[in-house]
Design a protein around this motif. Sequence first.
Motif, PDB file in Angstrom:
ATOM      1  N   VAL A  11     -32.073  36.697   5.543  1.00 23.17           N
ATOM      2  CA  VAL A  11     -32.617  35.354   5.302  1.00 23.17           C
ATOM      3  C   VAL A  11     -32.307  34.892   3.887  1.00 23.17           C
ATOM      4  O   VAL A  11     -31.794  33.793   3.666  1.00 23.17           O
ATOM      5  N   GLY A  12     -32.604  35.719   2.889  1.00 24.55           N
ATOM      6  CA  GLY A  12     -32.366  35.336   1.497  1.00 24.55           C
ATOM      7  C   GLY A  12     -32.990  36.348   0.561  1.00 24.55           C
ATOM      8  O   GLY A  12     -33.436  37.426   0.953  1.00 24.55           O
ATOM      9  N   CYS A  13     -33.025  35.986  -0.722  1.00 24.27           N
ATOM     10  CA  CYS A  13     -33.571  36.849  -1.772  1.00 24.27           C
ATOM     11  C   CYS A  13     -34.572  36.064  -2.608  1.00 24.27           C
ATOM     12  O   CYS A  13     -34.485  34.827  -2.706  1.00 24.27           O
ATOM     13  N   ASN A  14     -35.480  36.791  -3.217  1.00 21.42           N
ATOM     14  CA  ASN A  14     -36.510  36.190  -4.066  1.00 21.42           C
ATOM     15  C   ASN A  14     -36.612  36.961  -5.379  1.00 21.42           C
ATOM     16  O   ASN A  14     -36.532  38.197  -5.392  1.00 21.42           O
ATOM     17  N   LYS A  15     -36.765  36.227  -6.477  1.00 17.74           N
ATOM     18  CA  LYS A  15     -37.035  36.790  -7.807  1.00 17.74           C
ATOM     19  C   LYS A  15     -35.982  37.811  -8.225  1.00 17.74           C
ATOM     20  O   LYS A  15     -36.309  38.889  -8.757  1.00 17.74           O
ATOM     21  N   LEU A  16     -34.721  37.509  -8.006  1.00 14.96           N
ATOM     22  CA  LEU A  16     -33.655  38.430  -8.398  1.00 14.96           C
ATOM     23  C   LEU A  16     -33.523  38.499  -9.916  1.00 14.96           C
ATOM     24  O   LEU A  16     -33.836  37.542 -10.630  1.00 14.96           O
ATOM     25  N   ARG A  17     -33.054  39.638 -10.376  1.00 14.47           N
ATOM     26  CA  ARG A  17     -32.751  39.769 -11.804  1.00 14.47           C
ATOM     27  C   ARG A  17     -31.541  38.904 -12.137  1.00 14.47           C
ATOM     28  O   ARG A  17     -30.525  38.922 -11.439  1.00 14.47           O
ATOM     29  N   ASP A  18     -31.676  38.107 -13.201  1.00 15.26           N
ATOM     30  CA  ASP A  18     -30.610  37.173 -13.576  1.00 15.26           C
ATOM     31  C   ASP A  18     -29.615  37.890 -14.482  1.00 15.26           C
ATOM     32  O   ASP A  18     -29.980  38.416 -15.544  1.00 15.26           O
ATOM     33  N   THR A  19     -28.342  37.916 -14.071  1.00 17.06           N
ATOM     34  CA  THR A  19     -27.290  38.581 -14.860  1.00 17.06           C
ATOM     35  C   THR A  19     -26.441  37.592 -15.652  1.00 17.06           C
ATOM     36  O   THR A  19     -25.532  38.021 -16.374  1.00 17.06           O
ATOM     37  N   VAL A  71     -25.165  39.780  -0.555  1.00 19.87           N
ATOM     38  CA  VAL A  71     -25.883  40.969  -0.101  1.00 19.87           C
ATOM     39  C   VAL A  71     -24.936  41.844   0.701  1.00 19.87           C
ATOM     40  O   VAL A  71     -24.169  41.342   1.541  1.00 19.87           O
ATOM     41  N   CYS A  72     -25.017  43.161   0.464  1.00 19.50           N
ATOM     42  CA  CYS A  72     -24.234  44.147   1.216  1.00 19.50           C
ATOM     43  C   CYS A  72     -25.192  45.062   1.978  1.00 19.50           C
ATOM     44  O   CYS A  72     -26.220  45.489   1.433  1.00 19.50           O
ATOM     45  N   PHE A 130     -21.498  45.786   5.922  1.00 19.25           N
ATOM     46  CA  PHE A 130     -21.497  44.348   6.161  1.00 19.25           C
ATOM     47  C   PHE A 130     -21.760  43.642   4.832  1.00 19.25           C
ATOM     48  O   PHE A 130     -22.433  44.178   3.953  1.00 19.25           O
ATOM     49  N   ARG A 131     -21.239  42.418   4.738  1.00 12.20           N
ATOM     50  CA  ARG A 131     -21.376  41.640   3.509  1.00 12.20           C
ATOM     51  C   ARG A 131     -21.611  40.183   3.865  1.00 12.20           C
ATOM     52  O   ARG A 131     -20.934  39.633   4.738  1.00 12.20           O
ATOM     53  N   THR A 132     -22.585  39.574   3.187  1.00 12.88           N
ATOM     54  CA  THR A 132     -22.827  38.154   3.406  1.00 12.88           C
ATOM     55  C   THR A 132     -21.843  37.333   2.583  1.00 12.88           C
ATOM     56  O   THR A 132     -21.105  37.851   1.734  1.00 12.88           O
ATOM     57  N   ARG A 133     -21.852  36.053   2.820  1.00 16.16           N
ATOM     58  CA  ARG A 133     -21.053  35.147   2.003  1.00 16.16           C
ATOM     59  C   ARG A 133     -21.688  35.043   0.617  1.00 16.16           C
ATOM     60  O   ARG A 133     -22.855  35.408   0.418  1.00 16.16           O
ATOM     61  N   THR A 134     -20.974  34.536  -0.329  1.00 13.99           N
ATOM     62  CA  THR A 134     -21.492  34.334  -1.685  1.00 13.99           C
ATOM     63  C   THR A 134     -22.247  33.012  -1.736  1.00 13.99           C
ATOM     64  O   THR A 134     -21.714  31.964  -1.320  1.00 13.99           O
ATOM     65  N   CYS A 135     -23.457  33.071  -2.221  1.00 21.45           N
ATOM     66  CA  CYS A 135     -24.271  31.858  -2.381  1.00 21.45           C
ATOM     67  C   CYS A 135     -23.991  31.302  -3.777  1.00 21.45           C
ATOM     68  O   CYS A 135     -24.547  31.775  -4.779  1.00 21.45           O
ATOM     69  N   THR A 136     -23.110  30.321  -3.840  1.00 22.02           N
ATOM     70  CA  THR A 136     -22.712  29.751  -5.128  1.00 22.02           C
ATOM     71  C   THR A 136     -23.902  29.066  -5.794  1.00 22.02           C
ATOM     72  O   THR A 136     -24.610  28.268  -5.152  1.00 22.02           O
ATOM     73  N   ASP A 137     -24.072  29.392  -7.070  1.00 19.74           N
ATOM     74  CA  ASP A 137     -25.197  28.861  -7.854  1.00 19.74           C
ATOM     75  C   ASP A 137     -26.548  29.151  -7.175  1.00 19.74           C
ATOM     76  O   ASP A 137     -27.496  28.367  -7.282  1.00 19.74           O
ATOM     77  N   GLY A 138     -26.613  30.292  -6.486  1.00 18.78           N
ATOM     78  CA  GLY A 138     -27.882  30.652  -5.833  1.00 18.78           C
ATOM     79  C   GLY A 138     -28.974  31.031  -6.804  1.00 18.78           C
ATOM     80  O   GLY A 138     -30.159  30.934  -6.488  1.00 18.78           O
ATOM     81  N   GLY A 139     -28.564  31.501  -7.995  1.00 22.70           N
ATOM     82  CA  GLY A 139     -29.554  31.837  -9.008  1.00 22.70           C
ATOM     83  C   GLY A 139     -30.398  33.037  -8.597  1.00 22.70           C
ATOM     84  O   GLY A 139     -29.916  34.023  -8.049  1.00 22.70           O
ATOM     85  N   ARG A 140     -31.684  32.919  -8.826  1.00 20.63           N
ATOM     86  CA  ARG A 140     -32.598  34.025  -8.532  1.00 20.63           C
ATOM     87  C   ARG A 140     -33.154  33.977  -7.116  1.00 20.63           C
ATOM     88  O   ARG A 140     -33.731  34.978  -6.661  1.00 20.63           O
ATOM     89  N   ASN A 141     -33.007  32.875  -6.411  1.00 22.79           N
ATOM     90  CA  ASN A 141     -33.562  32.732  -5.057  1.00 22.79           C
ATOM     91  C   ASN A 141     -32.494  32.175  -4.104  1.00 22.79           C
ATOM     92  O   ASN A 141     -32.598  31.037  -3.641  1.00 22.79           O
ATOM     93  N   PRO A 142     -31.467  32.963  -3.811  1.00 22.36           N
ATOM     94  CA  PRO A 142     -30.416  32.462  -2.910  1.00 22.36           C
ATOM     95  C   PRO A 142     -30.866  32.504  -1.446  1.00 22.36           C
ATOM     96  O   PRO A 142     -31.790  33.240  -1.076  1.00 22.36           O
ATOM     97  N   THR A 143     -30.191  31.713  -0.611  1.00 19.25           N
ATOM     98  CA  THR A 143     -30.451  31.655   0.824  1.00 19.25           C
ATOM     99  C   THR A 143     -29.144  31.911   1.567  1.00 19.25           C
ATOM    100  O   THR A 143     -28.102  31.331   1.231  1.00 19.25           O
ATOM    101  N   PHE A 144     -29.223  32.786   2.636  1.00 20.71           N
ATOM    102  CA  PHE A 144     -28.007  33.153   3.366  1.00 20.71           C
ATOM    103  C   PHE A 144     -28.105  32.793   4.852  1.00 20.71           C
ATOM    104  O   PHE A 144     -27.214  32.145   5.389  1.00 20.71           O
TER     105      PHE A 144
END
Length: 226
Positions: free
Chosen positions: A14-22, A32-33, A41-55
């Motif tokens: 579904v997505g990610c929450n509160k990711l560490r910002d690199t 995500v892998c 398996f590997r998801t697509r890259t969420c461009t400019d997803g920041g800390r809360n990307p959605t897949f």
Amino acid sequence: MSGIQGQILDVTVVGCNKLRDTELFSRQDPYVCIEYAASKFRTRTCTDGGRNPTFQEKFQIPLIEGLREMNIAVWNSNTLIADDFIGNGRVQLHKVLSQGYDDSSWPIQTRHQKFGGEVKLIMHFSNALQKPYYMPTAPTAPYAPYVPSYPPVGAYSGASAYGAYPPPNPYPYPSSPYPPPTMQQSYAPAPPTYPPPYPPQSYMQQYPPPPAQPYYPPGPYYPPPY
């Protein structure tokens, strides 16, 4: 959960929450892998997803008998340099294999064993031994407040048909005509009198004793005159 060899597990990232910002000056581009045994398996890259990307990407993973967990990892995609590692973690499959459904969020950790964020997964397994059962609830009647059967005190302002008992006298005993004594009154002791106003009574016999009175015999008897 026996006999799962070769069966399909549906996993939706579904997505990610509160990711560490690199990234320091721009927004990071996470992906995500998923790794289960030899399947990757590997998801697509969420461009400019920041800390809360959605897949919202779905994968079908063939299961292996005896393997009840899979690994997840989150990376930040870069163009000119190597991708940045954000964090990884493990996903337990016991609940989805026994109940057929699991929609938990799984934490990931950085290389320094610190909190790196969460990955939201929705997993389905159609051949679960215990299907999720939802018991329908019957509609309940609205709650009725409790009403006492007797009228409360002072509810009626009109005169009653029955005489009321007089209230008890708070002072059943007549009051004293004398004022009450003061609590802090002090009394001065009376001064002693010297010498005493009367001689003390003697309890001893006086000496010498008084002389005895002489005894006279009675005279002749004369009859009374008539």
